[in-house]
Design an enzyme around this catalytic site. Structure first.
Site, PDB file in Angstrom:
ATOM      1  N   GLY A   1      30.553  39.527  38.978  1.00  0.00           N
ATOM      2  CA  GLY A   1      30.248  39.146  40.358  1.00  0.00           C
ATOM      3  C   GLY A   1      29.263  37.999  40.500  1.00  0.00           C
ATOM      4  O   GLY A   1      28.622  37.842  41.540  1.00  0.00           O
ATOM      5  N   SER A   2      29.174  37.138  39.476  1.00  0.00           N
ATOM      6  CA  SER A   2      28.233  36.012  39.610  1.00  0.00           C
ATOM      7  C   SER A   2      28.715  35.028  40.684  1.00  0.00           C
ATOM      8  O   SER A   2      27.898  34.403  41.366  1.00  0.00           O
ATOM      9  CB  SER A   2      28.019  35.304  38.270  1.00  0.00           C
ATOM     10  OG  SER A   2      29.174  34.636  37.862  1.00  0.00           O
TER      11      SER A   2
ATOM     12  N   HIS B   1      39.283  29.523  39.504  1.00  0.00           N
ATOM     13  CA  HIS B   1      39.884  29.602  38.168  1.00  0.00           C
ATOM     14  C   HIS B   1      39.068  28.741  37.195  1.00  0.00           C
ATOM     15  O   HIS B   1      38.758  27.584  37.494  1.00  0.00           O
ATOM     16  CB  HIS B   1      41.336  29.109  38.218  1.00  0.00           C
ATOM     17  CG  HIS B   1      42.001  29.141  36.878  1.00  0.00           C
ATOM     18  ND1 HIS B   1      42.416  30.319  36.297  1.00  0.00           N
ATOM     19  CD2 HIS B   1      42.293  28.161  35.995  1.00  0.00           C
ATOM     20  CE1 HIS B   1      42.936  30.049  35.116  1.00  0.00           C
ATOM     21  NE2 HIS B   1      42.877  28.750  34.898  1.00  0.00           N
TER      22      HIS B   1
ATOM     23  N   GLU C   1      52.321  33.535  45.364  1.00  0.00           N
ATOM     24  CA  GLU C   1      52.828  34.688  44.612  1.00  0.00           C
ATOM     25  C   GLU C   1      52.778  34.499  43.099  1.00  0.00           C
ATOM     26  O   GLU C   1      52.971  35.436  42.340  1.00  0.00           O
ATOM     27  CB  GLU C   1      54.262  34.991  45.049  1.00  0.00           C
ATOM     28  CG  GLU C   1      54.320  35.487  46.470  1.00  0.00           C
ATOM     29  CD  GLU C   1      55.729  35.799  46.910  1.00  0.00           C
ATOM     30  OE1 GLU C   1      56.630  35.809  46.050  1.00  0.00           O
ATOM     31  OE2 GLU C   1      55.914  36.022  48.114  1.00  0.00           O
TER      32      GLU C   1
ATOM     33  N   ASP D   1      47.954  31.770  39.398  1.00  0.00           N
ATOM     34  CA  ASP D   1      47.117  30.566  39.521  1.00  0.00           C
ATOM     35  C   ASP D   1      47.938  29.334  39.894  1.00  0.00           C
ATOM     36  O   ASP D   1      47.674  28.229  39.411  1.00  0.00           O
ATOM     37  CB  ASP D   1      46.360  30.309  38.198  1.00  0.00           C
ATOM     38  CG  ASP D   1      45.428  31.460  37.841  1.00  0.00           C
ATOM     39  OD1 ASP D   1      44.830  32.039  38.769  1.00  0.00           O
ATOM     40  OD2 ASP D   1      45.301  31.768  36.649  1.00  0.00           O
TER      41      ASP D   1
ATOM     42  N   GLU E   1      31.521  26.642  38.810  1.00  0.00           N
ATOM     43  CA  GLU E   1      32.142  27.598  39.750  1.00  0.00           C
ATOM     44  C   GLU E   1      31.186  27.956  40.877  1.00  0.00           C
ATOM     45  O   GLU E   1      31.589  28.043  42.043  1.00  0.00           O
ATOM     46  CB  GLU E   1      32.517  28.891  39.014  1.00  0.00           C
ATOM     47  CG  GLU E   1      33.684  28.756  38.092  1.00  0.00           C
ATOM     48  CD  GLU E   1      34.050  30.065  37.417  1.00  0.00           C
ATOM     49  OE1 GLU E   1      35.166  30.151  36.904  1.00  0.00           O
ATOM     50  OE2 GLU E   1      33.220  30.988  37.384  1.00  0.00           O
TER      51      GLU E   1
END
Ligand code: GRF
Length: 203
Positions: free
Chosen positions: A13-14, A108, A141, A144, A173
């Site tokens: 959860g960073s 990602h 769907e 990535d 990120e």
């Protein structure tokens, strides 16, 4: 109220923490955090920030479709306008995706379309690439495969210690995901009507 979002996590959860620290209570309101595992450390981070949490383990349901329907109904009941996958390590069913058109984003740890899937950093190292990076994209769907919102690249040092590269990736990120979420919340992100893969950022 500012733009309501729900964040889904599976682990550390960073990225959730980065959202809490930089945009929560400002451009967006994280109205709830969901997880597929009760042990996800992200849930503790959410609780520490006073954010409601819920857990939807696959094993509590007869089928993935049922779990995803329950998860989607919970997200809708919270009034979320955006679902943020921040290290949510499961593929959501088409039925789930269809309920939030152009309103699910994922972060990602690679420069898509290279190295999709769950081992992006390892694969980039094995391949010997000289440039790595991070992608924030809409979720469709596929794996990535949705339209790219933001990307940032960096040059890989020769020392190919995976822990070092992971650290560099995470640092990017933690900037890129909050920035993308903030842009969406402020209405700065749209999809080119002539081509659904082209995301227009109007800063
Ligand atoms: C991140 O590297 C993200 O790109 C990937 O899963 C990881 C989650 O990290 N999808 P954290 O749980 O946010 O720390």
């Amino acid at each position: 109220m500012s733009f309501p979002i729900v964040v889904l996590v599976s682990g550390e959860g960073s990225n959730l923490q980065a959202l809490i620290d930089s945009v929560h209570g400002k451009e967006v309101e994280i109205v709830a955090v969901g997880a597929n595992r009760a042990e996800a450390r992200g849930l503790q981070r959410a609780r520490a920030a006073g954010i409601a949490t819920a857990v939807f383990p696959l094993t509590d349901y007869r089928a993935r479709d049922e779990r995803d329907a329950a998860l989607a109904a919970w997200i809708e009941s919270r009034g979320a306008r955006l679902v943020v996958l921040a290290g949510f390590m499961e593929i959501l069913t088409p039925g789930f995706i269809a309920r939030f058109p152009n309103a699910i984003v994922n972060v990602h740890p690679g420069l898509l379309p290279a190295f999709a899937g769950i081992h992006a950093i390892e694969q980039a190292l094995e391949y010997g690439v000289k440039v790595a990076g991070v992608t924030v994209h809409f979720v469709d769907e596929g794996i990535d495969s949705g339209a790219v919102i933001l990307q940032r690249a960096f040059e890989l040092p020769y020392a190919r210690d995976i822990a070092v590269v992971e650290q560099q990736v995470h640092a990017i990120e933690h900037e890129l995901l909050p920035r993308a979420v903030s842009l969406i919340a402020r209405g700065k992100v749209s999809i080119d009507p002539s081509e659904p893969r082209w995301v227009v950022i109007d800063e």
